[in-house]
Design a protein around this motif. Structure first.
Motif, short mmCIF file in Angstrom:
data_model
loop_
_atom_site.label_atom_id
_atom_site.label_comp_id
_atom_site.label_asym_id
_atom_site.label_seq_id
_atom_site.Cartn_x
_atom_site.Cartn_y
_atom_site.Cartn_z
N PHE A 1 18.84 72.41 87.51
CA PHE A 1 17.95 73.30 87.44
C PHE A 1 18.39 74.63 88.18
O PHE A 1 18.31 75.79 87.87
N HIS A 2 18.97 74.31 89.51
CA HIS A 2 19.33 75.27 90.44
C HIS A 2 20.59 76.26 89.98
O HIS A 2 20.56 77.27 90.11
N ALA A 3 21.55 75.31 88.91
CA ALA A 3 22.58 76.11 88.56
C ALA A 3 22.04 77.01 87.28
O ALA A 3 22.89 78.09 87.08
N MET A 4 20.91 76.90 86.74
CA MET A 4 20.55 77.92 85.90
C MET A 4 20.33 79.16 86.60
O MET A 4 20.48 80.35 86.32
N ALA A 5 19.82 78.96 87.95
CA ALA A 5 19.30 80.32 88.53
C ALA A 5 20.57 81.08 89.05
O ALA A 5 20.63 82.15 88.90
N ILE A 6 21.65 80.31 89.58
CA ILE A 6 22.82 81.01 89.67
C ILE A 6 23.39 81.56 88.68
O ILE A 6 23.93 82.82 88.66
N LEU A 7 23.42 81.05 87.37
CA LEU A 7 23.97 81.60 86.12
C LEU A 7 23.20 82.99 85.98
O LEU A 7 23.94 83.99 85.55
N GLY A 8 21.80 82.84 86.09
CA GLY A 8 21.15 83.80 85.57
C GLY A 8 21.58 85.15 86.41
O GLY A 8 21.55 86.40 86.44
N SER A 9 21.49 84.91 87.98
CA SER A 9 21.60 86.13 88.86
C SER A 9 23.25 86.44 88.63
O SER A 9 23.46 87.77 88.89
N GLY A 10 24.13 85.75 88.16
CA GLY A 10 25.40 86.06 87.86
C GLY A 10 25.47 86.97 86.59
O GLY A 10 26.22 88.06 86.61
N LEU A 11 24.85 86.62 85.77
CA LEU A 11 24.64 87.63 84.53
C LEU A 11 23.77 88.87 84.91
O LEU A 11 24.50 90.07 84.43
N ARG A 12 22.93 89.13 85.81
CA ARG A 12 22.38 90.37 86.30
C ARG A 12 23.34 91.00 87.11
O ARG A 12 23.36 92.41 87.02
N ALA A 13 24.33 90.20 87.75
CA ALA A 13 25.28 91.02 88.63
C ALA A 13 26.47 91.54 87.85
O ALA A 13 27.12 92.30 88.42
N ALA A 14 26.59 91.06 86.47
CA ALA A 14 27.89 91.48 85.99
C ALA A 14 27.91 92.74 85.62
O ALA A 14 29.01 93.39 85.26
N PHE A 15 26.92 93.76 85.49
CA PHE A 15 27.02 95.11 85.47
C PHE A 15 26.75 95.74 86.72
O PHE A 15 25.83 95.24 87.39
N THR A 16 27.31 96.86 86.81
CA THR A 16 27.25 97.85 87.96
C THR A 16 26.60 99.16 87.66
O THR A 16 26.34 99.41 86.55
N LEU A 17 26.28 99.72 88.83
CA LEU A 17 25.67 101.10 88.73
C LEU A 17 26.62 101.83 87.99
O LEU A 17 27.95 102.15 88.31
N GLY A 18 26.16 102.72 86.92
CA GLY A 18 27.14 103.47 86.10
C GLY A 18 27.51 102.93 84.83
O GLY A 18 28.24 103.50 83.95
N SER A 19 27.26 101.63 84.59
CA SER A 19 27.75 100.85 83.28
C SER A 19 26.68 101.52 82.14
O SER A 19 25.73 101.81 82.56
N PRO A 20 27.39 101.39 80.91
CA PRO A 20 26.65 101.81 79.98
C PRO A 20 25.22 101.20 79.79
O PRO A 20 25.25 99.77 79.96
N GLN A 21 24.02 101.82 79.36
CA GLN A 21 22.92 101.09 79.18
C GLN A 21 22.94 99.89 78.18
O GLN A 21 22.39 98.83 78.23
N LYS A 22 23.96 100.07 77.01
CA LYS A 22 24.06 98.97 76.08
C LYS A 22 24.51 97.65 76.91
O LYS A 22 23.97 96.54 76.80
N GLU A 23 25.40 97.89 77.82
CA GLU A 23 26.03 96.69 78.46
C GLU A 23 24.94 95.96 79.43
O GLU A 23 24.88 95.13 79.68
N LYS A 24 24.26 97.05 80.11
CA LYS A 24 23.04 96.56 81.01
C LYS A 24 22.07 95.88 80.26
O LYS A 24 21.59 94.51 80.89
N GLU A 25 21.67 96.32 79.08
CA GLU A 25 20.67 95.75 78.29
C GLU A 25 21.34 94.25 77.92
O GLU A 25 20.57 93.24 77.74
#
Length: 383
Positions: free
Chosen positions: A181-205
């Motif tokens: 269950f907690h591994a899902m939270a780590i994965l979700g947070s990691g996916l949100r962190a994968a794009f950075t400020l300035g990344s293309p909007q398509k990549e963010k989405e």
């Protein structure tokens, strides 16, 4: 359950959706299953089964892709360095390069994702085997997302790679298992962190939608399989969903959920650190929607409360208090009616930047974001 869409038509799946008998790939109905078989699944089915079936096969594949992306992103920083865990430049088994995505600086903190993952896996397993107390187990679990040297969270593509490493480690456990269950939270947070400020909007989405699917699946399992779970877990998951809404620019929806969560956190005596994170998210939504006066008042109250609970040094050293102060400086600048207002914003942001450089390091995303804010404010003052 991370594979939440039909393999044939990409439609959202129910918890009891049919699946391939051999490899467990999931479909919305038998028609899609037969169509996918004809379109090439016949050739892949045995391979997926040998790889541990659909969820495990998918997690292993995405992990390798995430590690490659993290190594490439960190290549300039890690040149000529060695892993502080295995002391090698290239991993002896996977031949992967080094990464560093925390607050370490100088020659410290360089490691292979595989070494970080193996270290976390061993520590968590020891905690289970020795039946350690809750606090000791939580401290070991933190190694999946927090550096053992600088004690700051990993960020960016490194956290994304560790998210997939964590998920692939526990994906085959029972759905009622707490580590899964907690591994899902780590994965979700990691996916949100994968794009950075300035990344293309398509990549963010793209990454935000993937993260949202993970968190929604986590909330669904929480409500159906973990009915006796603490309110804290539900609020954590809802907070992550609201953050994904904001990433996808569904701001009204995000603000409504964040307000609800903040009031619930107060009512149920939610841990103070978590309340600060909810406050950060709520303040950001208020600013995005132009509620500057409310955001300013809310931030000043929250910062005063945090200093009262954590002590005066929190203003200088606590990461979340620094973030709240940076947001306050930002809203003071956005709502400025005079040069004095802009000057106040400049004083707040400059002080936050000085302390973030000391606590998080000059290359940390939050430090860089504050630095950009300060440059904007000073440009207005010069004008």
């Amino acid at each position: 359950m991370i594979l939440t869409t039909c393999a044939a038509c990409a439609a959202p799946l129910a918890l009891d959706a049919p699946r391939c008998v051999r490899c467990k790939v999931r479909y919305c109905d038998s028609t899609c299953q037969h169509d996918h078989w004809r379109r090439g699944h016949k050739q892949m089915c045995k391979k997926i089964h040998r790889g541990g079936n659909a969820e495990q096969y998918h997690a292993d594949k995405k992990y390798k892709e995430a590690v490659a992306a993290a190594v490439e992103k960190c290549a300039a920083d890690t040149k000529g360095q060695t892993c502080y865990i295995c002391t090698q430049a290239l991993h002896w088994k996977t031949k992967e390069g080094l990464v560093r995505g925390c607050a370490c600086r100088g020659t410290s903190g360089f490691a292979h994702v595989s070494c970080l993952a193996e270290q976390a896996k061993i520590l968590v397993a020891e905690g289970e085997e020795n039946n350690l107390g809750l606090k000791a187990k939580e401290a070991r679990w933190e190694r999946w997302h927090t550096c053992s040297l600088c004690e700051q969270r990993y960020h960016g593509v490194v956290l994304c790679a560790l998210g997939w490493a964590c998920w692939k480690t526990y994906v085959e456990r029972e759905k009622t298992d707490c580590h899964r269950f907690h591994a899902m939270a780590i994965l979700g947070s990691g996916l949100r962190a994968a794009f950075t400020l300035g990344s293309p909007q398509k990549e963010k989405e793209k990454f935000s939608k993937e993260a949202l699917r993970v968190f929604e699946a986590q909330l669904s399992e929480l409500q159906t399989l973990h009915k006796k779970a603490k309110v804290e877990l539900q609020l954590n998951t809802m907070m992550n969903i609201a953050a994904c809404y904001a990433d996808l620019r569904w701001h009204e929806k995000s603000l409504s959920m964040k307000r609800e969560m903040y009031y619930k956190a107060e009512a149920f005596n939610y841990p103070f650190e978590g309340r600060l994170q909810i406050a950060i998210n709520l303040a950001n939504s208020l600013i995005v929607l132009g509620h500057h006066a409310e955001a300013k008042s809310f931030l000043r109250q929250t910062i005063d409360m945090a200093i009262g609970v954590l002590g005066p040094t929190a203003k200088l050293n606590h990461v979340r208090v620094l973030t709240l102060r940076a947001i306050l400086g930002n809203v003071c600048f956005r709502s400025a009616a005079s040069r004095e207002d802009v000057a106040e914003a400049e004083r707040i942001i400059a002080d936050v930047l000085k302390n973030e450089r000391r606590v998080l390091g000059p290359a940390h995303p939050e430090t860089l974001s504050t630095q950009r804010d300060l440059e904007k404010v000073r440009a207005v003052l010069r004008a």
